[in-house]
Scaffold this motif. Structure first.
Motif, mmCIF file in Angstrom:
data_model
loop_
_atom_site.group_PDB
_atom_site.id
_atom_site.type_symbol
_atom_site.label_atom_id
_atom_site.label_comp_id
_atom_site.label_asym_id
_atom_site.label_seq_id
_atom_site.Cartn_x
_atom_site.Cartn_y
_atom_site.Cartn_z
ATOM 1 N N UNK A 219 11.605 1.190 11.616
ATOM 2 C CA UNK A 219 12.952 1.134 12.182
ATOM 3 C C UNK A 219 13.521 -0.270 12.135
ATOM 4 N N UNK A 220 12.766 -1.223 11.570
ATOM 5 C CA UNK A 220 13.281 -2.590 11.493
ATOM 6 C C UNK A 220 13.368 -3.010 10.030
ATOM 7 N N UNK A 221 14.151 -4.046 9.800
ATOM 8 C CA UNK A 221 14.227 -4.598 8.451
ATOM 9 C C UNK A 221 12.932 -5.347 8.170
ATOM 10 N N UNK A 222 12.610 -5.459 6.890
ATOM 11 C CA UNK A 222 11.420 -6.236 6.565
ATOM 12 C C UNK A 222 10.837 -5.821 5.241
ATOM 13 N N UNK A 223 9.678 -6.393 4.944
ATOM 14 C CA UNK A 223 8.965 -6.097 3.711
ATOM 15 C C UNK A 223 7.626 -5.476 4.072
ATOM 16 N N UNK A 224 7.388 -4.290 3.546
ATOM 17 C CA UNK A 224 6.176 -3.564 3.927
ATOM 18 C C UNK A 224 5.374 -3.282 2.675
ATOM 19 N N UNK A 225 4.121 -3.727 2.664
ATOM 20 C CA UNK A 225 3.304 -3.605 1.464
ATOM 21 C C UNK A 225 2.235 -2.539 1.663
ATOM 22 N N UNK A 226 2.169 -1.643 0.684
ATOM 23 C CA UNK A 226 1.131 -0.620 0.723
ATOM 24 C C UNK A 226 0.076 -0.961 -0.307
ATOM 25 N N UNK A 227 -1.181 -0.999 0.127
ATOM 26 C CA UNK A 227 -2.297 -1.214 -0.783
ATOM 27 C C UNK A 227 -3.275 -0.087 -0.600
ATOM 28 N N UNK A 228 -3.571 0.610 -1.710
ATOM 29 C CA UNK A 228 -4.457 1.765 -1.572
ATOM 30 C C UNK A 228 -5.909 1.324 -1.687
ATOM 31 N N UNK A 229 -6.687 1.555 -0.648
ATOM 32 C CA UNK A 229 -8.122 1.265 -0.725
ATOM 33 C C UNK A 229 -8.852 2.469 -1.318
ATOM 34 N N UNK A 230 -8.238 3.620 -1.171
ATOM 35 C CA UNK A 230 -8.782 4.845 -1.780
ATOM 36 C C UNK A 230 -7.582 5.710 -2.183
ATOM 37 N N UNK A 231 -7.786 6.735 -3.027
ATOM 38 C CA UNK A 231 -6.641 7.544 -3.455
ATOM 39 C C UNK A 231 -5.938 8.194 -2.266
ATOM 40 N N UNK B 157 -3.188 7.345 -6.936
ATOM 41 C CA UNK B 157 -4.572 7.728 -7.210
ATOM 42 C C UNK B 157 -5.494 6.523 -7.290
ATOM 43 N N UNK B 158 -4.998 5.469 -7.957
ATOM 44 C CA UNK B 158 -5.857 4.320 -8.229
ATOM 45 C C UNK B 158 -6.214 3.523 -6.984
ATOM 46 N N UNK B 159 -7.395 2.992 -6.960
ATOM 47 C CA UNK B 159 -7.861 2.306 -5.758
ATOM 48 C C UNK B 159 -7.161 0.984 -5.505
ATOM 49 N N UNK B 160 -6.768 0.271 -6.545
ATOM 50 C CA UNK B 160 -6.160 -1.039 -6.304
ATOM 51 C C UNK B 160 -4.665 -1.065 -6.564
ATOM 52 N N UNK B 161 -4.049 0.091 -6.581
ATOM 53 C CA UNK B 161 -2.598 0.151 -6.812
ATOM 54 C C UNK B 161 -1.855 -0.087 -5.507
ATOM 55 N N UNK B 162 -0.570 -0.333 -5.641
ATOM 56 C CA UNK B 162 0.222 -0.531 -4.438
ATOM 57 C C UNK B 162 1.644 -0.879 -4.772
ATOM 58 N N UNK B 163 2.435 -1.157 -3.764
ATOM 59 C CA UNK B 163 3.824 -1.550 -3.958
ATOM 60 C C UNK B 163 4.322 -2.198 -2.673
#
Lengths: 156, 323
Positions: B64-76, B163-169
């Protein structure tokens, strides 16, 4: 004359059956409801054109007026030919209209049929409310930290 | 009599013209910002402006706030969703960056203009200006245009599968001002709001995903004949599909077109009209023909468990109780 007439009728019947079969086959594959299928639109037009050409090229029907073979233009006056032409025209209009309203209001019915089920998440309202509440608490904590920083700076 | 020399007149003219370009603009700027903020020095302000709120993004998350949020997949992670909600008078701007996913392997990131819950969309297809397929922005389909999206109301969603373990955005959320909000999801079970629809042929819904008691405090519709007070019992009378009216809906989903109308009002109101809606979702909907400027003000508060209206025996299976 009689032979010619029966020959023409037989030819017409064959062409009608062929075109109906073609359309049935296409409908069965579900292609005709997909407006993006250019092939489907083509096939529909072709079946009508086939009928029309067979009608024009076949020996003329018995005409009481003249014994001379009538010209192609006068053949088009026959009611069957006119009906086929109108059908072709309507199809063209439909095709143009469909390509125009691709995402428009008219596509609402079609849209519902074609639309894949939306990607969705099955979350209960209770969980959704909890998430909203937790997020509100978190953002209030963050805002409190920022406010404290500002107050510290101003106080110096 | 004193005559002003022409040189002085010219100087006066120049000063009055340049006064708009100098210090006055700085004062304007200070007025626009927050009161405390203006006490900071210029250097401190610059430091604060560079500050962007950052935190990791979870698979199932609410922002609910402005900002930068990073997703890093440790598993699929195959079914993730982020709900984003802003204030009623804001719209959400989303931007994807540092995207490291494998579209060919079935990964996707899709931004949706609205919320989807249990297959139902808010705002509904009829209420949203865009067609259904236009509300999705798929990163994999076109990476240039597929990495930014702007919502039409104060809610938005991001669906992703990695799916990939080290993918993200990284997802950057910004909020933009919306002067005439239409289709609002309320963040809290209590509050008040005024919905204004100026000469637009739109149906606007204010959705509260709680059982609430709603009080209409002011209603101004185009076809008011007079401001006479109507006795309480006649307040909720049926409107026979007239051009401009307010209706209250109750239901158990977010799609307003699947909800049941519990009351409607089609005349202006200067008194109080209230109703308890014991449903999971309570909606105030303003239907406008576009001929007038319509305005409705209301307050709402959460109904406690013991205040919920009792369900009658003859009620429909899926319908919630209303009083």
């Amino acid at each position: 004359m009689r032979v010619e007439f029966s020959f023409t009728v037989a030819l017409l019947q064959v062409s009608t059956v062929v075109s109906v079969l073609l359309r049935r086959r296409i409908k069965g594959q579900g292609m005709c409801w997909d407006t993006s299928s250019f092939l489907c639109r083509r096939m529909k037009s072709w079946s009508v054109l086939l009928l029309l050409s067979l009608l024009l090229l076949s020996p003329p029907l018995a005409r009481p007026s003249s014994s001379a073979p009538p010209s192609l233009l006068s053949l088009l006056d026959s009611p069957l030919a006119l009906h086929l032409l109108r059908l072709l025209d309507r199809r063209q209009e439909e095709v143009e209209a469909r390509s125009r309203d691709d995402g428009g209001e008219e596509g609402a019915f079609r849209g519902r049929r074609d639309e894949p089920p939306p990607i969705s998440i099955d979350l209960t309202f209770h969980l959704l409310r909890r998430m909203m509440h937790m997020d509100k608490m978190e953002s209030q904590r963050e805002q409190a930290l920022v406010n404290r920083r500002i107050m510290d700076e101003v106080g110096k | 009599m004193m005559t002003v020399p022409p040189r002085a007149q010219l100087l006066l003219l120049l000063v009055s013209l340049s006064s708009r370009m100098g210090l006055s603009r700085y004062i304007e700027d200070s007025d626009a910002s927050d009161g405390l903020y203006s006490l900071l020095s210029l250097e401190q302000k610059r430091e604060a402006e560079d500050f962007i709120f950052r935190r990791p993004l979870r698979c199932l998350d609410m922002l609910s706030t402005e900002g930068s949020f990073t997703f890093g997949a440790s598993r699929p992670q195959l079914a993730c969703a982020t709900f984003i909600i802003a204030e009623p008078n804001e719209v959400i701007s989303l931007e994807l960056s540092d995207v490291n996913i494998d579209c060919s392997a079935g990964d996707f990131i899709k931004m949706f203009d609205g919320w989807v819950l249990k297959g139902e969309k808010f705002p509904s297809n009829q209420d949203h200006p865009l067609a259904s397929h236009q509300r999705y922005t798929d990163f994999c389909s076109s990476s240039a245009a597929g990495s930014t999206s702007r919502s039409s109301q104060n809610v938005a969603m991001v669906f992703f599968r990695i799916h990939g373990a080290n993918s993200g955005f990284t997802l950057t959320v910004k909020k933009l001002h919306n002067p005439f909000p239409c289709n609002i999801m309320s963040q809290s079970p209590e509050g008040s709001f005024t919905m204004v629809m100026p000469h637009q042929r739109r149906n606007c819904s204010f959705s509260i995903i709680y059982p609430v008691e709603i009080r209409l405090t002011e209603l101004s519709l185009g076809q008011a004949k007079s401001n006479e007070l109507i006795p309480q019992k006649k307040v909720w009378s049926a409107c026979s599909g007239s051009g401009d009216y307010v209706e209250l809906l109750g239901g158990n989903g977010v799609d307003t077109s699947h909800m049941f109308p519990v009351a409607d009002l089609c005349f202006s109101l200067s008194g109080l009209a209230q109703m308890k809606i014991g449903c999971d979702n309570s909606v105030v909907r303003l239907v406008s023909s576009g001929n007038y400027i319509n305005r409705v003000s209301f307050q709402y508060r959460l109904l406690e468990r013991d205040e919920l209206p009792k369900a009658s025996e003859n009620s429909l299976d899926n319908f919630c109780s209303v009083e």
